[in-house]
Design a protein around this motif. Structure first.
Motif, short mmCIF file in Angstrom:
data_model
loop_
_atom_site.label_atom_id
_atom_site.label_comp_id
_atom_site.label_asym_id
_atom_site.label_seq_id
_atom_site.Cartn_x
_atom_site.Cartn_y
_atom_site.Cartn_z
N LYS A 37 0.82 -1.21 0.00
CA LYS A 37 0.00 0.00 0.00
C LYS A 37 0.86 1.26 0.00
CE LYS A 37 -3.26 2.54 2.97
NZ LYS A 37 -2.37 3.71 3.20
N GLU A 38 1.87 1.29 0.87
CA GLU A 38 2.71 2.48 1.00
C GLU A 38 3.60 2.72 -0.22
OE1 GLU A 38 2.70 4.77 3.64
OE2 GLU A 38 0.85 3.67 4.05
N LEU A 78 -6.04 -7.17 -5.75
CA LEU A 78 -5.22 -6.01 -6.10
C LEU A 78 -4.88 -5.97 -7.57
CD1 LEU A 78 -3.70 -3.49 -5.09
CD2 LEU A 78 -1.70 -4.96 -4.71
#
Length: 240
Positions: free
Chosen positions: A116-117, A162
């Motif tokens: 995510k980051e 994802l």
């Protein structure tokens, strides 16, 4: 053009093989490890002939905030390969809550947060790859490894979801599901246990870390440019 990859769990058997394979392809590497400082130093020495940039990052992924230490040290990025892992062998009723939580943080929460980051770096380039080293047990489940199987199954679901979300950004997301591989994780089994295990595998042997690394190489290559959201099973025909 320089290419950079983050490998979590780079001091493990599969992580080392992946690091060696990517270094041989010209990648510059961020090598995450937790406690195996001696092993990571030996890996760095073995990578020297390839002449790349190799940065080590120490972080404990059993810590809920372990991902922050990794992400804060990543700059240019083209690929994320999640190799970190641990296991707890035993009956579900005997596992302690803290052991379960540790497994989920290492295999699910921290990999998801790392991804995510760091995704904005890949989205900005409109290219890149995310690969999770899952497990055969994430596909079919294993008695006495119930929580491990649950975590590995969650990784596969994460990959499938994802991959759909970011496909139009030019980023591919895939998993590799190894069967039994000759790594330190197999050290909890006796030689007799491993021999019996080999009898169950159609190819009659355990896999090698290098064979998993070859799968990573393929999924990073242009030869797999239309493959995303998939699970590559490397298991000697054990589960099909």
């Amino acid at each position: 053009m320089k290419k950079y990859a983050l490998i979590t769990g780079a001091s493990g058997g599969i992580g080392q093989a992946v690091a060696f394979k990517l270094a041989s392809l010209g990648y510059h590497l961020y090598l995450h490890f937790n406690q195996n400082k001696k092993t990571i130093k030996e890996l760095l020495r073995s990578l020297e002939p390839f002449g790349g940039e190799y940065t080590t990052i120490q972080a404990n992924l059993e810590d809920p905030d372990g991902y922050k230490k990794i992400c804060s040290q990543i700059f240019s990025l083209d690929a994320i390969i999640h190799c970190s892992g641990n296991s707890q062998y035993g009956l579900l009723v005997d596992l302690k809550q803290e052991e379960m939580e540790s497994l989920m943080r290492v295999h699910v929460m921290n990999p998801v947060m790392i991804t995510k980051e760091l995704l904005p770096k890949l989205i900005k380039k409109r290219s890149g790859n995310v690969i999770l080293i899952s497990s055969i047990w994430g596909q079919t489940g294993a008695a006495c490894e119930v929580v491990y199987s649950t975590a590995k199954g969650a990784q596969i679901s994460f990959v499938k979801a994802l991959s759909k979300e970011i496909a139009l950004s030019g980023i591919r997301v895939n998993a590799i599901a190894p069967g039994a591989v000759e790594t330190a994780m197999m050290g909890q089994f006796t030689e007799e246990d491993k021999q019996l295990l080999q009898y169950e595998i159609p190819m009659g042997r355990l896999g090698l870390p290098e064979e998993i690394a070859n799968g990573v190489k393929f999924l990073l290559s242009e030869e797999s440019s239309y493959i995303t959201g998939q699970v590559l099973s490397i298991n000697g025909g054990w589960y099909t």
